[in-house]
Design a protein around this motif. Structure first.
Motif, short mmCIF file in Angstrom:
data_model
loop_
_atom_site.label_atom_id
_atom_site.label_comp_id
_atom_site.label_asym_id
_atom_site.label_seq_id
_atom_site.Cartn_x
_atom_site.Cartn_y
_atom_site.Cartn_z
N LEU A 22 -17.61 1.25 -23.76
CA LEU A 22 -16.34 0.62 -23.40
C LEU A 22 -16.55 -0.51 -22.40
O LEU A 22 -15.95 -1.58 -22.51
N LYS A 23 -17.44 -0.27 -21.44
CA LYS A 23 -17.71 -1.29 -20.42
C LYS A 23 -18.24 -2.57 -21.05
O LYS A 23 -17.82 -3.68 -20.70
N SER A 80 -10.40 -5.56 -26.00
CA SER A 80 -9.44 -4.79 -25.20
C SER A 80 -9.07 -3.47 -25.83
O SER A 80 -8.41 -2.64 -25.21
N THR A 81 -9.48 -3.23 -27.08
CA THR A 81 -9.11 -1.98 -27.75
C THR A 81 -10.36 -1.35 -28.35
O THR A 81 -11.23 -2.06 -28.86
N GLU A 101 -9.41 -8.03 -31.32
CA GLU A 101 -9.78 -7.56 -29.98
C GLU A 101 -10.31 -6.12 -30.00
O GLU A 101 -10.39 -5.46 -28.99
N GLY A 147 -13.14 3.46 -18.97
CA GLY A 147 -12.55 2.50 -19.88
C GLY A 147 -11.43 1.68 -19.26
O GLY A 147 -10.48 1.32 -19.95
N ARG A 183 -15.57 -4.41 -22.96
CA ARG A 183 -14.66 -5.09 -22.07
C ARG A 183 -15.29 -6.37 -21.51
O ARG A 183 -14.66 -7.41 -21.42
N LYS A 184 -16.57 -6.26 -21.17
CA LYS A 184 -17.30 -7.40 -20.63
C LYS A 184 -17.27 -8.58 -21.61
O LYS A 184 -17.26 -9.73 -21.22
N GLY A 240 -9.05 -0.98 -18.36
CA GLY A 240 -8.77 -2.25 -19.02
C GLY A 240 -8.98 -2.19 -20.52
O GLY A 240 -8.76 -3.15 -21.22
N MET A 241 -9.45 -1.04 -21.03
CA MET A 241 -9.63 -0.88 -22.47
C MET A 241 -8.58 0.11 -22.97
O MET A 241 -8.37 1.16 -22.36
#
Ligand code: TYD
Ligand code: MG
Length: 455
Positions: free
Chosen positions: A411-412, A420-421, A388, A433, A415-416, A435-436
């Motif tokens: 980061l966006k 997650s990391t 992830e 960020g 995430r899309k 959710g990251m």
């Protein structure tokens, strides 16, 4: 006073030679050396300021005119690379290997512009009109209002353009054009330069945008002189690896938009299809997380693109181990290997190293350094990174990690696509960020300790 010796200059690289030669020693170009009148002493060479010329009209930087409207073709990937549509009276050069799909791309783009209401003219110097029509038929473009001509005589082409006054003229290709006032064969440096000069001048004078197709030589330059790239407003390269369906249109120079902007296409049986989500495409072949595979969150122009960086490290049977790189800079790999050895005491001596960007993508950002190091370490230690996880960051020679631009966009995008990391240099955090989880590393040693248990 002795007559000054003539001087010979290479039109490709600008090197100065004492005598004429068929091949320039400096850059290896053939038939590129021309004689130039030397700057002599004497009345002709008196300083220009010595006699009066005409004063040129000057103005301020403020403009009363609104910027000229750009025309959108509706092919988003193409419009984006142009910097947001076609600028009137602009000169664009599209370079690429033979057979990569330049003619296909430009026929599709011309048809799209024509359908959007722009008067378009397509001149093919390489194929007969019937051949182009057959291709148009196959691509479903036969009904687009494009005027087609097959011709190589530049004088006739310019006359036609002057009569027809299209808003866009595509010349496929610049290497086939032949100016009858230049005494060398089509494709020679002098011809390519003359043809480009005539067409660019025409574009500026008449307000017609011209797109010139140019072939690329083995070493990746537009065949013909470099000056062609200086003459035009925009230089695009159409690239792709043989055996891959992906094609990338990249702006390497653009007076009207961001350089490094990319458009991604896929070659299909019915022409080039646009790829609106390149990250998903480049990661599509990625299965389970395997050692040596790392996802790099990169930026191409204004757009974030995730790519998979793959490394393989194996004991070498050679005195000098192999360093094979595809899609990244070989020099950069050497630097990263040296930093790993010097700062983290992880040697790669006696090991072959293969490094590759999956999917035929080319990555040139320094932000890929940390992802490359992670892939190398992961391959060497045979430890996979968590699936992830995305990686980005620049490595300095001291082993410190430097934050890179556009962290938020990276980061966006990650995430899309379900990551997650992110592993990134310290001080990277600038918001965006949500959710990251950001794992910040001050230097390479900390990264090694964290990921691989003290290396
Ligand atoms: P082309 O546009 O002629 O390349 P260039 O002008 O850069 O030399 O493209 C040639 C290749 O593209 C050819 O090998 C076949 C392939 N192709 C497709 O796969 N699908 C298509 O619909 C078309 C028109 C071409
Ligand atoms: Mg072609």
């Amino acid at each position: 006073m002795a007559k000054p010796a003539p001087q010979f200059t290479c039109t490709a690289c600008g090197a100065v030679h004492k005598k004429w030669a068929g091949r320039c020693d400096a850059c290896g170009a053939w038939n590129s050396i021309v004689e130039e009148a030397p700057l002599s002493a004497g009345p002709a060479a008196r300083s220009l300021g010595a006699s009066r010329g005409r004063a040129i009209p000057l103005g301020t930087l403020a403009t009363e005119e609104p910027p000229p409207p750009r025309t959108l073709s509706g092919m988003d990937e193409f419009d984006r690379v142009l910097g947001g549509g076609l600028v009137p009276a602009s000169a664009i050069l599209v370079g690429g290997d033979p057979g990569i799909g330049k003619s296909t791309l430009l026929l599709q783009a011309t048809a799209a512009f024509a359908r959007a209401g722009l008067p378009c003219l397509y001149i093919s110097g390489e194929e007969a009109a019937a051949q182009v029509r057959m291709r148009a038929q196959r691509l479903g473009l036969a009904d687009a209002p494009v005027q087609l001509g097959a011709e190589t005589n530049l004088r006739d082409i310019l006359t036609t353009l002057d009569t027809e006054r299209p808003a866009l003229a595509v010349i496929d290709s610049i290497q086939t054009m032949w100016a009858d006032n230049v005494e060398s064969a089509p494709g020679s440096v002098a011809q390519v330069r003359a043809a480009c000069h005539e067409l660019v001048t025409f574009a500026k004078r008449r307000g017609t945008s011209v797109i010139l197709v140019g072939h690329v030589t083995k070493d990746g330059q537009i065949a013909g002189p470099r000056v062609v790239e200086h003459m035009v407003d925009t230089v695009l390269y159409f690239e792709g690896e043989r055996g891959h369906q992906f094609r990338i249109l990249r702006a390497v120079k653009n007076r009207f938009g961001a350089a490094d902007e990319i458009g991604v296409f896929e070659m299909t049986g019915s022409g080039l299809a646009q790829v609106t989500n390149p990250s998903a495409l480049f990661l599509s072949e990625r299965g389970q997380s395997t050692p040596g595979s790392v996802v790099f969150a990169g930026i191409e122009g204004t757009r974030p693109v995730l790519t998979e960086i793959q490394a393989l490290v194996a004991p070498s049977t050679l005195g000098t181990p192999r360093r094979t790189v595809v899609g990244l800079d070989g020099g950069r790999l050497s630097t990263i290997l040296a930093v790993l050895e010097a700062r983290c005491a992880i040697p790669f001596a006696g090991l072959d190293v293969f490094l590759n960007v999956a999917g035929g993508m080319k990555v040139s950002e320094p932000a890929a350094d940390l992802a490359v190091a992670a892939a190398l370490l992961s391959a060497r230690e045979d430890v996979a990174l968590p699936p992830e996880c995305v990686v980005f960051g620049e490595i300095s020679l001291s082993g410190a990690l430097r934050p890179v631009g556009q962290t938020e966009n990276r980061l966006k995008e990650a995430r899309k696509l379900g990551f997650s990391t992110a592993i990134a240099p310290s001080r990277s955090k600038i918001g965006g960020g949500e959710g990251m989880r950001l794992r910040e590393m001050p230097d390479l040693t900390a990264f090694v300790g964290d990921m691989f248990g003290a290396g």
